[in-house]
Scaffold this active site. Structure first.
Site, PDB file in Angstrom:
ATOM      1  N   ARG A 133      22.515  18.213 127.919  1.00 52.72           N
ATOM      2  CA  ARG A 133      21.835  18.488 129.171  1.00 52.72           C
ATOM      3  C   ARG A 133      22.809  18.223 130.307  1.00 52.72           C
ATOM      4  O   ARG A 133      23.669  17.349 130.204  1.00 52.72           O
ATOM      5  CB  ARG A 133      20.589  17.621 129.351  1.00 52.72           C
ATOM      6  CG  ARG A 133      20.860  16.152 129.526  1.00 52.72           C
ATOM      7  CD  ARG A 133      19.593  15.336 129.742  1.00 52.72           C
ATOM      8  NE  ARG A 133      18.966  15.611 131.012  1.00 52.72           N
ATOM      9  CZ  ARG A 133      17.801  16.241 131.148  1.00 52.72           C
ATOM     10  NH1 ARG A 133      17.133  16.645 130.100  1.00 52.72           N
ATOM     11  NH2 ARG A 133      17.291  16.467 132.342  1.00 52.72           N
ATOM     12  N   HIS A 150      22.369   2.029 114.689  1.00 56.32           N
ATOM     13  CA  HIS A 150      22.407   0.561 114.683  1.00 56.32           C
ATOM     14  C   HIS A 150      21.419  -0.040 113.681  1.00 56.32           C
ATOM     15  O   HIS A 150      21.083  -1.221 113.781  1.00 56.32           O
ATOM     16  CB  HIS A 150      22.178  -0.016 116.078  1.00 56.32           C
ATOM     17  CG  HIS A 150      23.249   0.328 117.061  1.00 56.32           C
ATOM     18  ND1 HIS A 150      23.568  -0.462 118.130  1.00 56.32           N
ATOM     19  CD2 HIS A 150      24.107   1.371 117.138  1.00 56.32           C
ATOM     20  CE1 HIS A 150      24.553   0.078 118.834  1.00 56.32           C
ATOM     21  NE2 HIS A 150      24.892   1.214 118.232  1.00 56.32           N
ATOM     22  N   GLU A 178      33.856   1.017 121.698  1.00 61.75           N
ATOM     23  CA  GLU A 178      32.747   1.634 122.424  1.00 61.75           C
ATOM     24  C   GLU A 178      31.517   0.735 122.394  1.00 61.75           C
ATOM     25  O   GLU A 178      30.740   0.704 123.342  1.00 61.75           O
ATOM     26  CB  GLU A 178      32.413   3.001 121.808  1.00 61.75           C
ATOM     27  CG  GLU A 178      31.417   3.823 122.623  1.00 61.75           C
ATOM     28  CD  GLU A 178      29.966   3.409 122.455  1.00 61.75           C
ATOM     29  OE1 GLU A 178      29.223   3.450 123.440  1.00 61.75           O
ATOM     30  OE2 GLU A 178      29.573   3.012 121.328  1.00 61.75           O
ATOM     31  N   GLU A 179      31.370  -0.018 121.305  1.00 58.40           N
ATOM     32  CA  GLU A 179      30.180  -0.842 121.115  1.00 58.40           C
ATOM     33  C   GLU A 179      30.233  -2.110 121.966  1.00 58.40           C
ATOM     34  O   GLU A 179      30.419  -3.221 121.477  1.00 58.40           O
ATOM     35  CB  GLU A 179      30.009  -1.197 119.634  1.00 58.40           C
ATOM     36  CG  GLU A 179      29.798  -0.007 118.714  1.00 58.40           C
ATOM     37  CD  GLU A 179      28.441   0.662 118.926  1.00 58.40           C
ATOM     38  OE1 GLU A 179      27.629   0.143 119.723  1.00 58.40           O
ATOM     39  OE2 GLU A 179      28.184   1.698 118.290  1.00 58.40           O
ATOM     40  N   ASP A 214      35.142   2.250 116.404  1.00 58.07           N
ATOM     41  CA  ASP A 214      34.729   0.901 116.017  1.00 58.07           C
ATOM     42  C   ASP A 214      33.368   0.884 115.324  1.00 58.07           C
ATOM     43  O   ASP A 214      32.537   1.775 115.502  1.00 58.07           O
ATOM     44  CB  ASP A 214      34.720  -0.026 117.233  1.00 58.07           C
ATOM     45  CG  ASP A 214      33.845   0.499 118.372  1.00 58.07           C
ATOM     46  OD1 ASP A 214      33.852   1.723 118.621  1.00 58.07           O
ATOM     47  OD2 ASP A 214      33.149  -0.312 119.010  1.00 58.07           O
TER      48      ASP A 214
END
Length: 386
Positions: A176, A358, A136-137, A79
């Protein structure tokens, strides 16, 4: 094994897919063109199964290796964002107010490139499950796919994700173990007082003043209530009150976000934000109602899978180009839901000196495509060896 030569030779074609997605951005779950194109390409590649409609517009492809074995999942998001693009690129968004400002066009294209190679070579023993996710957003598309039976229908043993990172050089990787991205909760505060004429503030209860004091006080929650060795953010980003410059309004509404890398800190932030907002409001004669909307949890990598991901990345980029203990980010990511359900790892791939995620001038670096697609292929081959 460096970047896969076969994939590198096709990088321009994969970039063309990416730029096509970039021209036609779609939001959240409303991805008919994007998910349709993804499914069409996967079928053309000869994947053994292509399932559509999971979580609304999610697409899942299955590629079997030459021999049976374990099953691993690879995930990309599809998206875009409701942002007016200002890149000036020849392939810029053709829909004003929408753009791929987070690189999901690149994520989708890289996984498609890997899917084609895996379907052609099948140089592994087991099954690769390629997950193309909507929303996802902010829409929790990962959870929606899981609620729709993603892992019961495709019971992967492990799941892996990847996101581009501006500022990290193209050709480099970072990851990580443990918390790599933050949880994110939404804060809504309603401050109620008593309206009055602006010339007679003593006859009212000023919610603008009370709200401003709440904003100031909340900035001290992290510095004075959270262990200095832990990470947390409280940001009030919206303040709405009043409609005229000579009227004290009776209600003010504030909105923001609380983020942390630890579930206990997350709970503590909720308690303190509520207590501080209500206490400050009371000091001004007003009342405050505080509501939290639970967002994404902490994205927490599993140690063994993260170490494995680092090994694979070193094969692609070289040891010096991989940071296995990179600092976490306070942004949030709904791949966290998948990592709560399955062991796996979420890593970053360099996007070079681009604008930030963004940002209206952000663009995915096509130079990263060969590295990302090669990483996916090699991860499958290493995780599922013949």
């Amino acid at each position: 094994m460096p970047v896969n030569n076969h994939i590198a030779a096709r990088a321009d074609e994969i970039a063309a897919w990416r730029q096509d997605f970039h021209r036609h951005p779609e939001l959240m779950y409303d991805l008919p063109r994007t998910s349709g194109t993804v499914a069409e390409l996967l079928r053309a590649f000869g994947c053994d199964e292509v399932a559509t409609g999971l979580g609304g517009t999610g697409v899942v492809a299955v590629v079997h290796g030459r021999e049976p074995g374990r099953m691993i999942g690879l995930r990309a998001d599809m998206d875009a964002l409701p942002i007016l693009e200002r890149t000036g690129a020849a392939y810029a968004s053709q829909t004003p107010g929408r753009m791929h400002a987070c690189g999901h066009d690149g994520h989708t294209a890289m996984l498609l490139g890997a899917a084609r190679h895996l379907a052609e070579t099948r140089a592994f023993a087991g099954t690769a499950v390629l997950i193309f996710q909507p929303a996802e957003e902010g829409g929790a598309g990962a959870k929606a796919m899981m609620d729709d039976g993603l892992f019961s229908r495709f019971p992967v043993d492990e799941v892996y994700g990847m996101h581009n990172l501006p500022g990290l050089e193209v050709g480099r990787f970072a990851m990580r173990p443990g918390a790599i991205m933050a949880s994110a909760d939404h804060i809504d505060i309603t401050v109620e007082g008593r309206g009055a004429h602006a010339a007679r503030p003593n006859q009212g209860v000023d919610v603008v003043l009370a709200g401003a004091a709440i904003v100031t006080a909340l900035q001290q929650v992290v510095s004075r209530n959270v262990d200095p060795l832990h990470s947390a953010v409280v940001s009030i980003c919206m303040f709405h009150a009043g409609e005229a410059d000579n009227v004290l309004p009776p209600v003010a509404k504030l909105g923001g976000t609380a983020r942390s890398l630890d579930p206990q800190v997350r709970l503590h932030l909720r308690e303190r934000v509520r207590e501080v907002a209500q206490g400050v409001a009371a000091a001004y004669g007003a009342t405050a109602t505080v509501e939290f909307s639970e967002g994404y949890p902490v994205t927490s990598n599993h140690a063994d899978q993260t170490a494995f991901a680092a090994e694979v990345a070193r094969e692609i980029a070289g040891g010096a180009a991989v940071d296995p203990v990179a600092p976490p980010l306070m942004a949030a990511e709904d791949f966290a839901f998948m990592l709560e359900a399955k062991p796996g790892a979420y890593i970053f791939i360099g996007n070079g000196p681009s604008a930030g995620l963004h940002h209206p001038q952000y663009d995915f670096a096509d130079g990263a495509i060969a590295y990302g697609a090669s990483y996916w292929v090699r991860l499958v081959e290493r995780a599922l060896p013949l």
